[in-house]
Design an enzyme around this catalytic site. Structure first.
Site, mmCIF file in Angstrom:
data_model
loop_
_atom_site.group_PDB
_atom_site.id
_atom_site.type_symbol
_atom_site.label_atom_id
_atom_site.label_comp_id
_atom_site.label_asym_id
_atom_site.label_seq_id
_atom_site.Cartn_x
_atom_site.Cartn_y
_atom_site.Cartn_z
ATOM 1 N N THR A 132 0.819 -1.211 0.000
ATOM 2 C CA THR A 132 0.000 0.000 0.000
ATOM 3 C C THR A 132 0.857 1.268 0.000
ATOM 4 O O THR A 132 2.011 1.242 0.450
ATOM 5 C CB THR A 132 -0.895 -0.008 1.261
ATOM 6 O OG1 THR A 132 -1.418 1.284 1.493
ATOM 7 C CG2 THR A 132 -0.118 -0.409 2.509
ATOM 8 N N ASP A 133 0.263 2.366 -0.462
ATOM 9 C CA ASP A 133 0.955 3.660 -0.381
ATOM 10 C C ASP A 133 1.057 4.163 1.064
ATOM 11 O O ASP A 133 1.817 5.081 1.352
ATOM 12 C CB ASP A 133 0.263 4.717 -1.259
ATOM 13 C CG ASP A 133 -1.197 4.972 -0.903
ATOM 14 O OD1 ASP A 133 -1.731 4.326 0.023
ATOM 15 O OD2 ASP A 133 -1.828 5.842 -1.560
ATOM 16 N N GLU A 134 0.276 3.547 1.973
ATOM 17 C CA GLU A 134 0.235 4.061 3.347
ATOM 18 C C GLU A 134 1.558 3.864 4.083
ATOM 19 O O GLU A 134 1.804 4.503 5.103
ATOM 20 C CB GLU A 134 -0.939 3.433 4.113
ATOM 21 C CG GLU A 134 -2.254 3.718 3.404
ATOM 22 C CD GLU A 134 -3.510 3.368 4.181
ATOM 23 O OE1 GLU A 134 -3.479 3.362 5.422
ATOM 24 O OE2 GLU A 134 -4.532 3.108 3.522
ATOM 25 N N TYR A 158 -1.832 -0.431 11.087
ATOM 26 C CA TYR A 158 -1.945 -1.117 9.796
ATOM 27 C C TYR A 158 -0.750 -0.801 8.900
ATOM 28 O O TYR A 158 -0.065 -1.713 8.406
ATOM 29 C CB TYR A 158 -3.255 -0.712 9.085
ATOM 30 C CG TYR A 158 -3.268 -1.040 7.606
ATOM 31 C CD1 TYR A 158 -3.237 -2.362 7.159
ATOM 32 C CD2 TYR A 158 -3.294 -0.024 6.635
ATOM 33 C CE1 TYR A 158 -3.225 -2.668 5.800
ATOM 34 C CE2 TYR A 158 -3.295 -0.320 5.275
ATOM 35 C CZ TYR A 158 -3.260 -1.638 4.861
ATOM 36 O OH TYR A 158 -3.243 -1.939 3.522
ATOM 37 N N LYS A 162 2.267 -3.235 7.440
ATOM 38 C CA LYS A 162 2.540 -3.442 6.006
ATOM 39 C C LYS A 162 3.977 -3.022 5.679
ATOM 40 O O LYS A 162 4.665 -3.680 4.887
ATOM 41 C CB LYS A 162 1.539 -2.647 5.147
ATOM 42 C CG LYS A 162 0.124 -3.192 5.145
ATOM 43 C CD LYS A 162 -0.014 -4.598 4.549
ATOM 44 C CE LYS A 162 0.240 -4.648 3.053
ATOM 45 N NZ LYS A 162 -0.093 -5.998 2.499
HETATM 46 P P1 NAD Z 1 -9.357 -7.498 2.484
HETATM 47 O O1 NAD Z 1 -9.317 -7.208 3.946
HETATM 48 O O2 NAD Z 1 -10.614 -7.237 1.725
HETATM 49 O O3 NAD Z 1 -8.981 -9.033 2.215
HETATM 50 C C1 NAD Z 1 -7.947 -9.690 2.880
HETATM 51 C C2 NAD Z 1 -8.102 -11.187 2.640
HETATM 52 O O4 NAD Z 1 -6.998 -11.846 3.290
HETATM 53 C C3 NAD Z 1 -9.374 -11.781 3.229
HETATM 54 O O5 NAD Z 1 -9.990 -12.649 2.292
HETATM 55 C C4 NAD Z 1 -8.897 -12.543 4.458
HETATM 56 O O6 NAD Z 1 -9.713 -13.665 4.765
HETATM 57 C C5 NAD Z 1 -7.508 -12.952 4.019
HETATM 58 N N1 NAD Z 1 -6.595 -13.198 5.157
HETATM 59 C C6 NAD Z 1 -6.425 -12.426 6.263
HETATM 60 N N2 NAD Z 1 -5.514 -12.974 7.076
HETATM 61 C C7 NAD Z 1 -5.075 -14.116 6.458
HETATM 62 C C8 NAD Z 1 -4.112 -15.106 6.790
HETATM 63 N N3 NAD Z 1 -3.420 -15.048 7.927
HETATM 64 N N4 NAD Z 1 -3.915 -16.112 5.916
HETATM 65 C C9 NAD Z 1 -4.627 -16.207 4.764
HETATM 66 N N5 NAD Z 1 -5.553 -15.298 4.411
HETATM 67 C C10 NAD Z 1 -5.770 -14.264 5.245
HETATM 68 O O7 NAD Z 1 -8.142 -6.679 1.869
HETATM 69 P P2 NAD Z 1 -7.993 -6.021 0.422
HETATM 70 O O8 NAD Z 1 -8.555 -4.651 0.460
HETATM 71 O O9 NAD Z 1 -8.454 -6.981 -0.598
HETATM 72 O O10 NAD Z 1 -6.405 -5.870 0.331
HETATM 73 C C11 NAD Z 1 -5.606 -6.928 -0.208
HETATM 74 C C12 NAD Z 1 -4.143 -6.525 -0.119
HETATM 75 O O11 NAD Z 1 -3.938 -5.308 -0.834
HETATM 76 C C13 NAD Z 1 -3.660 -6.256 1.311
HETATM 77 O O12 NAD Z 1 -2.368 -6.761 1.427
HETATM 78 C C14 NAD Z 1 -3.677 -4.742 1.420
HETATM 79 O O13 NAD Z 1 -2.712 -4.288 2.343
HETATM 80 C C15 NAD Z 1 -3.321 -4.337 0.007
HETATM 81 N N6 NAD Z 1 -3.839 -3.027 -0.437
HETATM 82 C C16 NAD Z 1 -5.147 -2.697 -0.259
HETATM 83 C C17 NAD Z 1 -5.602 -1.468 -0.731
HETATM 84 C C18 NAD Z 1 -7.063 -1.088 -0.590
HETATM 85 O O14 NAD Z 1 -7.420 0.066 -0.915
HETATM 86 N N7 NAD Z 1 -7.961 -1.966 -0.157
HETATM 87 C C19 NAD Z 1 -4.729 -0.586 -1.375
HETATM 88 C C20 NAD Z 1 -3.385 -0.974 -1.547
HETATM 89 C C21 NAD Z 1 -2.955 -2.198 -1.082
HETATM 90 P P1 TYD Z 2 -10.706 3.845 4.368
HETATM 91 O O1 TYD Z 2 -11.647 3.441 3.293
HETATM 92 O O2 TYD Z 2 -10.841 3.224 5.721
HETATM 93 O O3 TYD Z 2 -9.236 3.674 3.778
HETATM 94 P P2 TYD Z 2 -7.790 4.195 4.379
HETATM 95 O O4 TYD Z 2 -7.984 4.650 5.778
HETATM 96 O O5 TYD Z 2 -6.971 2.949 4.283
HETATM 97 O O6 TYD Z 2 -7.357 5.281 3.453
HETATM 98 O O7 TYD Z 2 -10.852 5.419 4.555
HETATM 99 C C1 TYD Z 2 -10.640 6.303 3.466
HETATM 100 C C2 TYD Z 2 -10.748 7.711 3.996
HETATM 101 O O8 TYD Z 2 -12.100 7.944 4.412
HETATM 102 C C3 TYD Z 2 -9.898 7.956 5.228
HETATM 103 O O9 TYD Z 2 -9.383 9.287 5.162
HETATM 104 C C4 TYD Z 2 -10.857 7.827 6.389
HETATM 105 C C5 TYD Z 2 -12.168 8.309 5.792
HETATM 106 N N1 TYD Z 2 -13.396 7.687 6.331
HETATM 107 C C6 TYD Z 2 -14.461 8.493 6.763
HETATM 108 O O10 TYD Z 2 -14.400 9.744 6.719
HETATM 109 N N2 TYD Z 2 -15.579 7.893 7.249
HETATM 110 C C7 TYD Z 2 -15.695 6.535 7.336
HETATM 111 O O11 TYD Z 2 -16.743 6.034 7.817
HETATM 112 C C8 TYD Z 2 -14.605 5.716 6.868
HETATM 113 C C9 TYD Z 2 -14.690 4.208 6.940
HETATM 114 C C10 TYD Z 2 -13.484 6.334 6.372
#
Ligand code: NAD
Ligand code: TYD
Length: 356
Positions: A132-134, A158, A162
């Site tokens: 992630t960019d975070e 989080y 990561k």
């Molecule tokens: P998500 O929370 O929707 O899904 C995570 C999945 O991993 C779930 O299906 C969960 O059951 C599985 N999981 C959790 N712990 C596990 C373990 N110990 N062993 C096997 N499986 C396990 O997450 P997401 O949004 O799909 O993100 C996927 C990846 O992409 C993550 O690594 C996250 O850090 C990264 N990412 C997410 C975003 C975003 O905006 N959602 C952006 C950039 C990177």
């Molecule tokens: P989120 O979707 O949780 O992603 P991340 O924190 O990983 O960027 O949140 C996106 C942005 O939206 C973040 O600045 C927090 C804000 N946010 C709200 O304002 N209200 C909400 O209920 C949630 C879940 C997030």
């Protein structure tokens, strides 16, 4: 075949669906099925022999070793993680266990397997870590977007977990020669997104007549990428990325949260107007800010664009419209997530899943 971890989550499941839509190469999907894992998302693959699902933990070294020996994947793509910042603030234990310890155990199992491969297979093998960019921390309003050389300054449990996993992946390459690739992507949105994150939560709450909770002043900036564009970037990096390199993934779509919420309200006003004729914006409520809330993320994706020729297919306008429409068209998926019925879905459909 390829081994995908976390393939029942939001991005992992979109990746599996897209992969099998464009490739015939089978996918071994290892997912623990935490609250975020939803096999109903993969219902369209029922009976498709190209998708092999195993319920299990990336931190279970014996299980991973066994899967690698049995299925001999040519690549591992690691999506599995705890991913929600707010949950990491309430309790970080699962984040440390999966994102750090789990990644370590996965790397060790993969390294042992990779070390025993014949030279040709060894050279072609890849471990792609999805991050992630975070990890880069928070940007000042006028600072340039994050490049791959930006220092790591994670601020939430989080993002710290990561960042730790990214460091482990880097070290397993430099120390042990494991052929790794890392992607650091901006915020994703799109179909099958669990409604605890901003965009799906706002859509689902709006339709349910509930408050739309905006943290603080709503002027925090996130950089949004349609999930299928993230999937295409991962496919491209897997195919042609240089071993040991990191690629930032983003679509140059920086938006303050409040603007996102207004855009969603405007789309819903058009596509599913409220019965009383008022705008959904009437439901917006400013609530207490998130502790340590990062003010701004922005990704500079020029390396990926220049080196590998990747470009996103969606603009934010086209992607958010598709997303709102998807939630309107899939009330059952949403209802099952909200009722918890999605967790029983596997048993109802298949009997018990293939368990570790
Ligand atoms: P998500 O929370 O929707 O899904 C995570 C999945 O991993 C779930 O299906 C969960 O059951 C599985 N999981 C959790 N712990 C596990 C373990 N110990 N062993 C096997 N499986 C396990 O997450 P997401 O949004 O799909 O993100 C996927 C990846 O992409 C993550 O690594 C996250 O850090 C990264 N990412 C997410 C975003 C975003 O905006 N959602 C952006 C950039 C990177
Ligand atoms: P989120 O979707 O949780 O992603 P991340 O924190 O990983 O960027 O949140 C996106 C942005 O939206 C973040 O600045 C927090 C804000 N946010 C709200 O304002 N209200 C909400 O209920 C949630 C879940 C997030």
């Amino acid at each position: 075949m390829i081994l995908v971890t976390g393939g029942a989550g939001f991005i992992g499941a979109n990746f599996v669906l897209d992969w099998l839509a464009v490739h015939d190469e089978p996918v071994l999907n290892l997912d623990k099925l935490t609250y975020a894992g939803n096999l109903e998302t993969l219902a369209s693959l029922q009976g498709d022999a190209r998708h092999v699902f195993v319920q299990g933990d990336i931190g279970d070294g014996a299980l991973v070793a066994d899967l690698l020996a049995t299925h001999r994947p040519r690549a591992v793509i690691n999506f599995a993680a705890e991913s929600h910042v707010d949950r990491s603030i309430h309790g970080a234990e699962d984040f440390i266990q999966t994102n750090i310890v789990g990644t370590f155990r996965l790397l060790e199992a993969v390294r042992a397997h990779w070390g025993g491969l014949p030279e040709a297979d060894k050279a072609g093998f890849r471990f792609l870590h999805v991050s992630t960019d975070e990890v880069y921390g928070s940007l000042a309003p006028d600072a340039p977007a994050f490049t791959e050389t930006h220092g790591f300054e994670p601020n939430s449990p989080y993002s710290a977990s990561k960042a730790a996993s990214d460091h482990l992946v880097r070290a397993w390459h430099h120390t042990h020669g494991l052929p790794v690739l890392t992607t650091n992507c901006s915020n994703n949105y799109g179909p099958f997104h669990f409604p605890e994150k901003l965009i799906p939560l706002m859509i689902v709450n709006a339709l349910a007549g509930k408050a739309l909770p905006v943290y603080g002043d709503g002027m925090q900036v996130r950089d949004w990428l349609y999930v299928k564009d993230h999937c295409s970037a991962i496919r491209r990096v897997l195919e042609a990325g240089a071993v040991g390199e990191t690629y930032n993934v983003g679509g140059w779509n920086e938006k303050p949260n409040i603007e996102i919420v207004h855009t969603i309200c405007a789309l819903l006003d058009e596509l599913r107007p409220r019965a009383d004729g008022a705008s959904y914006t009437a439901q917006i409520t400013h609530v207490k800010d998130r502790p340590g809330h990062d003010r701004r993320y922005a990704i500079d994706a020029r390396k990926l664009e220049a080196a590998l020729g990747w470009k996103p297919a969606e603009t934010f306008e086209s992607g958010i419209r598709k997303t709102v429409q998807w939630y309107l068209d899939h009330p059952d998926w949403v209802a099952h997530v909200q009722s918890g019925a999605y967790r029983q879905w596997v048993q109802a459909q298949y009997g018990a899943p293939v368990a570790a």
